[in-house]
Design a protein around this motif. Structure first.
Motif, PDB file in Angstrom:
ATOM      1  N   ALA A 126       0.865  -1.182   0.000  1.00 17.48           N
ATOM      2  CA  ALA A 126       0.000   0.000   0.000  1.00 17.48           C
ATOM      3  C   ALA A 126       0.902   1.232   0.000  1.00 17.48           C
ATOM      4  O   ALA A 126       1.835   1.325   0.803  1.00 17.48           O
ATOM      5  CB  ALA A 126      -0.895   0.007   1.233  1.00 17.48           C
ATOM      6  N   LEU A 127       0.635   2.162  -0.903  1.00 16.52           N
ATOM      7  CA  LEU A 127       1.440   3.376  -1.004  1.00 16.52           C
ATOM      8  C   LEU A 127       0.995   4.411   0.016  1.00 16.52           C
ATOM      9  O   LEU A 127      -0.185   4.525   0.326  1.00 16.52           O
ATOM     10  CB  LEU A 127       1.320   3.970  -2.407  1.00 16.52           C
ATOM     11  CG  LEU A 127       1.738   3.048  -3.549  1.00 16.52           C
ATOM     12  CD1 LEU A 127       1.484   3.736  -4.886  1.00 16.52           C
ATOM     13  CD2 LEU A 127       3.179   2.638  -3.414  1.00 16.52           C
ATOM     14  N   THR A 128       1.961   5.171   0.542  1.00 13.13           N
ATOM     15  CA  THR A 128       1.676   6.270   1.458  1.00 13.13           C
ATOM     16  C   THR A 128       2.413   7.504   0.953  1.00 13.13           C
ATOM     17  O   THR A 128       3.201   7.418   0.010  1.00 13.13           O
ATOM     18  CB  THR A 128       2.143   5.946   2.901  1.00 13.13           C
ATOM     19  OG1 THR A 128       3.571   5.886   2.923  1.00 13.13           O
ATOM     20  CG2 THR A 128       1.558   4.638   3.396  1.00 13.13           C
ATOM     21  N   ASP A 129       2.195   8.641   1.594  1.00 13.06           N
ATOM     22  CA  ASP A 129       2.885   9.866   1.182  1.00 13.06           C
ATOM     23  C   ASP A 129       4.383   9.802   1.419  1.00 13.06           C
ATOM     24  O   ASP A 129       5.149  10.498   0.765  1.00 13.06           O
ATOM     25  CB  ASP A 129       2.308  11.078   1.921  1.00 13.06           C
ATOM     26  CG  ASP A 129       0.941  11.464   1.413  1.00 13.06           C
ATOM     27  OD1 ASP A 129       0.562  11.030   0.308  1.00 13.06           O
ATOM     28  OD2 ASP A 129       0.233  12.203   2.124  1.00 13.06           O
ATOM     29  N   ASP A 130       4.823   8.968   2.366  1.00 19.20           N
ATOM     30  CA  ASP A 130       6.258   8.928   2.685  1.00 19.20           C
ATOM     31  C   ASP A 130       6.901   7.580   2.375  1.00 19.20           C
ATOM     32  O   ASP A 130       7.924   7.222   2.931  1.00 19.20           O
ATOM     33  CB  ASP A 130       6.485   9.307   4.148  1.00 19.20           C
ATOM     34  CG  ASP A 130       5.785   8.371   5.127  1.00 19.20           C
ATOM     35  OD1 ASP A 130       4.978   7.539   4.690  1.00 19.20           O
ATOM     36  OD2 ASP A 130       6.061   8.479   6.331  1.00 19.20           O
ATOM     37  N   GLY A 131       6.318   6.809   1.485  1.00 23.51           N
ATOM     38  CA  GLY A 131       6.890   5.519   1.130  1.00 23.51           C
ATOM     39  C   GLY A 131       5.804   4.503   0.905  1.00 23.51           C
ATOM     40  O   GLY A 131       4.829   4.771   0.218  1.00 23.51           O
ATOM     41  N   CYS A 132       5.952   3.353   1.532  1.00 24.88           N
ATOM     42  CA  CYS A 132       4.894   2.361   1.393  1.00 24.88           C
ATOM     43  C   CYS A 132       4.849   1.456   2.612  1.00 24.88           C
ATOM     44  O   CYS A 132       5.791   1.385   3.399  1.00 24.88           O
ATOM     45  CB  CYS A 132       5.042   1.561   0.110  1.00 24.88           C
ATOM     46  SG  CYS A 132       6.473   0.525   0.044  1.00 24.88           S
TER      47      CYS A 132
END
Length: 167
Positions: A126-132
């Protein structure tokens, strides 16, 4: 339907480009109600000599390894009590938080994990704003179900949180 176009410097392998195209589709679908076949992704490549930043030609940087593969490799190293292999996969300051909420450093996490007998069924990114993040789930010895969440910082794991693992 949405059309997404990205330009990169030539030099990435086909597997990396395929991961990028798939990721672009996922990002669009996380924002828009578009079926996968309705999202068009286009990847344009420039020769390094045709691109400069600050007046300096650039070459492509190395791609990040697939996050699910990094998480699976750490899970395997922990299960095998292999602190050396695990150490290559984690960031400085790595922390593991067990199902009881205890914060463990790498050495302690290796000791605890080796005896659990975790068997992973699947890893999902799952992707996030600061990586995954990578979520892994499966069973431990005795059949109890668990979920682990791995937070990646670039190519390494900075945090692992476990739920559902009995004491």
């Amino acid at each position: 339907m949405p059309v997404v176009e990205t330009t990169i410097i030539q030099g990435y392998d086909d597997a990396t480009k395929a991961r990028l195209l798939k990721g672009m589709t996922r990002v669009v679908r996380s924002v828009m109600a578009a079926p996968p076949e309705g999202v068009v992704t286009i990847l344009r490549e420039l020769a390094p000599s045709s691109y400069a930043r600050g007046g300096v030609s650039r070459v492509p940087g190395p791609p990040l390894p697939p996050a699910t593969e990094v998480a699976a490799a750490l899970a395997e190293a922990l299960a095998k009590d292999d602190a050396e292999a695990a150490g290559k996969l984690v960031a400085e300051g790595f922390v593991a938080i067990d199902a009881q909420g205890r914060r463990l450093g790498l050495a302690e996490a290796v000791k605890v994990s080796a005896g659990l007998g975790k068997s992973y069924e699947q890893f999902v990114e799952a992707l996030t704003d600061d990586g995954c993040l990578v979520f892994g789930h499966g069973t431990v010895k005795g059949g109890a179900r668990f979920i682990d969440r791995f937070r990646l910082a670039g190519p390494v794991i900075s945090e692992q949180v476990s739920w559902g693992v009995p004491e």
